[in-house]
Design a protein around this motif. Structure first.
Motif, short mmCIF file in Angstrom:
data_model
loop_
_atom_site.label_atom_id
_atom_site.label_comp_id
_atom_site.label_asym_id
_atom_site.label_seq_id
_atom_site.Cartn_x
_atom_site.Cartn_y
_atom_site.Cartn_z
N MET A 1 0.84 -1.17 0.00
CA MET A 1 0.00 0.00 0.00
C MET A 1 0.89 1.24 0.00
O MET A 1 1.71 1.41 0.87
CB MET A 1 -0.87 0.00 1.26
N THR A 2 0.75 2.09 -0.99
CA THR A 2 1.51 3.33 -1.04
C THR A 2 0.70 4.43 -0.37
O THR A 2 -0.45 4.65 -0.70
CB THR A 2 1.84 3.71 -2.50
N CYS A 3 1.31 5.10 0.58
CA CYS A 3 0.61 6.13 1.35
C CYS A 3 0.79 7.50 0.71
O CYS A 3 -0.14 8.28 0.64
CB CYS A 3 1.13 6.15 2.78
N SER A 4 1.97 7.80 0.26
CA SER A 4 2.28 9.09 -0.36
C SER A 4 3.70 9.02 -0.89
O SER A 4 4.53 8.33 -0.33
CB SER A 4 2.16 10.22 0.66
N THR A 5 3.96 9.73 -1.95
CA THR A 5 5.32 9.75 -2.45
C THR A 5 6.19 10.75 -1.72
O THR A 5 7.39 10.62 -1.68
CB THR A 5 5.35 10.06 -3.96
N ASP A 6 5.57 11.75 -1.09
CA ASP A 6 6.34 12.79 -0.39
C ASP A 6 5.77 12.95 1.01
O ASP A 6 4.68 13.49 1.19
CB ASP A 6 6.26 14.10 -1.17
N VAL A 7 6.51 12.49 2.00
CA VAL A 7 6.03 12.57 3.38
C VAL A 7 5.77 14.01 3.80
O VAL A 7 4.85 14.28 4.55
CB VAL A 7 7.00 11.84 4.34
N ARG A 8 6.54 14.94 3.30
CA ARG A 8 6.36 16.35 3.67
C ARG A 8 5.04 16.92 3.17
O ARG A 8 4.54 17.90 3.71
CB ARG A 8 7.50 17.21 3.12
N ALA A 9 4.46 16.30 2.14
CA ALA A 9 3.18 16.78 1.61
C ALA A 9 2.01 16.47 2.54
O ALA A 9 0.91 16.98 2.35
CB ALA A 9 2.92 16.17 0.23
N LEU A 10 2.24 15.66 3.57
CA LEU A 10 1.17 15.28 4.48
C LEU A 10 0.85 16.37 5.51
O LEU A 10 -0.21 16.36 6.13
CB LEU A 10 1.50 13.97 5.19
N LEU A 11 1.78 17.29 5.70
CA LEU A 11 1.56 18.47 6.54
C LEU A 11 1.85 19.70 5.71
O LEU A 11 2.66 19.64 4.78
CB LEU A 11 2.49 18.47 7.76
N SER A 12 1.23 20.81 6.05
CA SER A 12 1.59 22.05 5.38
C SER A 12 3.00 22.45 5.84
O SER A 12 3.50 21.94 6.84
CB SER A 12 0.59 23.16 5.73
#
Length: 155
Positions: A1-12
């Motif tokens: 399961m891919t959660c996101s390619t950029d962890v920093r994009a999960l927070l502003s």
């Protein structure tokens, strides 16, 4: 399961900076870039836990420091957990002799399955080769592994 390619994009950017500032406030000798890495790994950890209910996962002390900072920003933390699954509760414990390397292996694997690479400098044994000492004194072991918990039903 891919959660996101950029962890920093999960927070502003502002949220990430605020959580990093919390880490740095607790660890005044930590470099800013290290604090940012700690927060990134804590985000990866929380998402890995939220997407795998019932699987015992745990962070090393350095990453736990970032998790503590995320928890203090409770609104963004709750949104992060809800975006990927159940709320991830924190059950602190500290006994370095009760260290279980399989928990960290499982957790690193869960992070990898999310599509991220764990920062191996931050995911080591709790008493050896630590990149930086942190204020957090938690070390999670087999009897206090982290499992997402369902939200309570309020009357």
């Amino acid at each position: 399961m891919t959660c996101s390619t950029d962890v920093r994009a999960l927070l502003s950017e502002e949220e990430h900076a605020a959580v990093t500032a919390t880490v740095l406030d607790s660890n005044p000798n930590m470099a800013v870039d290290t604090g940012q890495r700690v927060v990134d790994e804590a985000i990866k950890f929380v998402v890995a836990c939220a997407t795998r209910p019932g699987v015992g996962l745990a962070p090393p002390r350095v990453v736990d420091e970032g998790w503590h900072a995320l928890l203090l920003h409770s609104a963004l933390y709750a949104r992060l957990c809800a975006r990927f699954g159940d709320f991830v509760h924190h059950y602190p414990g500290w006994d370095p002799t009760n260290y279980d390397p399989q928990i960290l292996d499982r957790t690193r694997q869960a992070i990898t399955e999310c599509g991220w690479e764990p920062d191996n400098e931050l995911w080591g044994h709790p008493t050896e080769g630590v990149l930086v000492e942190v204020a957090a004194k938690c070390q999670h072991s087999p009897d206090c592994a982290i499992r997402p918990m369902p939200k309570p039903e309020w009357p």
